[in-house]
Design an enzyme around this catalytic site. Sequence first.
Site, PDB file in Angstrom:
ATOM      1  N   HIS A 132       1.326  -4.124   9.855  1.00  0.00           N
ATOM      2  CA  HIS A 132       1.586  -3.068  10.819  1.00  0.00           C
ATOM      3  C   HIS A 132       2.668  -3.502  11.808  1.00  0.00           C
ATOM      4  O   HIS A 132       2.471  -4.391  12.613  1.00  0.00           O
ATOM      5  CB  HIS A 132       0.341  -2.619  11.589  1.00  0.00           C
ATOM      6  CG  HIS A 132       0.490  -1.214  12.120  1.00  0.00           C
ATOM      7  ND1 HIS A 132       0.076  -0.116  11.402  1.00  0.00           N
ATOM      8  CD2 HIS A 132       1.043  -0.730  13.250  1.00  0.00           C
ATOM      9  CE1 HIS A 132       0.345   0.985  12.082  1.00  0.00           C
ATOM     10  NE2 HIS A 132       0.939   0.638  13.214  1.00  0.00           N
TER      11      HIS A 132
ATOM     12  N   HIS B  64      -1.235   4.004   0.831  1.00  0.00           N
ATOM     13  CA  HIS B  64      -2.286   4.386   1.775  1.00  0.00           C
ATOM     14  C   HIS B  64      -2.445   5.905   1.725  1.00  0.00           C
ATOM     15  O   HIS B  64      -1.889   6.633   2.547  1.00  0.00           O
ATOM     16  CB  HIS B  64      -1.921   3.930   3.192  1.00  0.00           C
ATOM     17  CG  HIS B  64      -3.028   4.082   4.186  1.00  0.00           C
ATOM     18  ND1 HIS B  64      -3.245   3.164   5.190  1.00  0.00           N
ATOM     19  CD2 HIS B  64      -3.973   5.036   4.351  1.00  0.00           C
ATOM     20  CE1 HIS B  64      -4.284   3.548   5.923  1.00  0.00           C
ATOM     21  NE2 HIS B  64      -4.727   4.686   5.423  1.00  0.00           N
TER      22      HIS B  64
ATOM     23  N   GLU C 129      -4.941   1.098   0.374  1.00  0.00           N
ATOM     24  CA  GLU C 129      -5.542   1.106   1.707  1.00  0.00           C
ATOM     25  C   GLU C 129      -6.115   2.477   2.011  1.00  0.00           C
ATOM     26  O   GLU C 129      -5.620   3.495   1.512  1.00  0.00           O
ATOM     27  CB  GLU C 129      -4.486   0.807   2.773  1.00  0.00           C
ATOM     28  CG  GLU C 129      -3.782  -0.513   2.633  1.00  0.00           C
ATOM     29  CD  GLU C 129      -2.749  -0.724   3.736  1.00  0.00           C
ATOM     30  OE1 GLU C 129      -2.353  -1.882   3.944  1.00  0.00           O
ATOM     31  OE2 GLU C 129      -2.346   0.266   4.382  1.00  0.00           O
TER      32      GLU C 129
END
Length: 237
Positions: free
Chosen positions: A190, A43, A70
Amino acid sequence: MTKLSVNVNKIATLRNSRGGDTPNLLKMSTDIQEFGGQGITIHPRPDERHIRYQDAYDLKPIVYTEYNIEGNPISKFIDLVLEVKPTQVTLVPDAIDAITSNAGWDTKKHKDFLSEVISEFKRNGIRTSIFVDPVVEMIEGAAKTGTDRIELYTEEYASQYALGNKEAVKPYSACAQLSIDLGMGVNAGHDLSLDNIKFFKDNIPGLLEVSIGHALISESLYLGIENVINMYLHRLK
């Protein structure tokens, strides 16, 4: 079996803290796959405080499982993804200064923008996923963008599970089933951890993939990364 994609951002954070190349991100990513990890997630953020944009290019020939990038689809991010061509791109509405992802997309408000970006990625053979909260309207909105998958934002589940509230999984279950009914695959991520992953997996229909980084790397400090990866794989069977 639900696939485990390991987010290696924290490995890059540790590397960057000393300005050198230890731990080596490419070696660690190779080892993670050899230990059984079924994907590598990164990410990159504009300030490159953990994953650097160059890392995305360097990882491309290293990742032989699934490669998931991401991020917030700003111009620089879009260009990166189109050049690297990972297996999957996950669109996340991060603010520029966000410490970590903290909300899913408003898929109704941003439908036109998401549709345009997703169309471009799909034209280039890249599977698409949208980071969303477990809200029915957001799932319905996601389906209208043409995305291949959604990624359920699981922080609320993880927080409530830690308090003993197992009912917190119900909105996720309902939204996963709705996503399947609307023709989209289901990912999640998450704050998923060894403590809460099995209950989540057992209650989410059609869960294709989880992306886990912070908890997995933290747990590995105590238990060792090869051991931890196999502990996750056992829970995801």
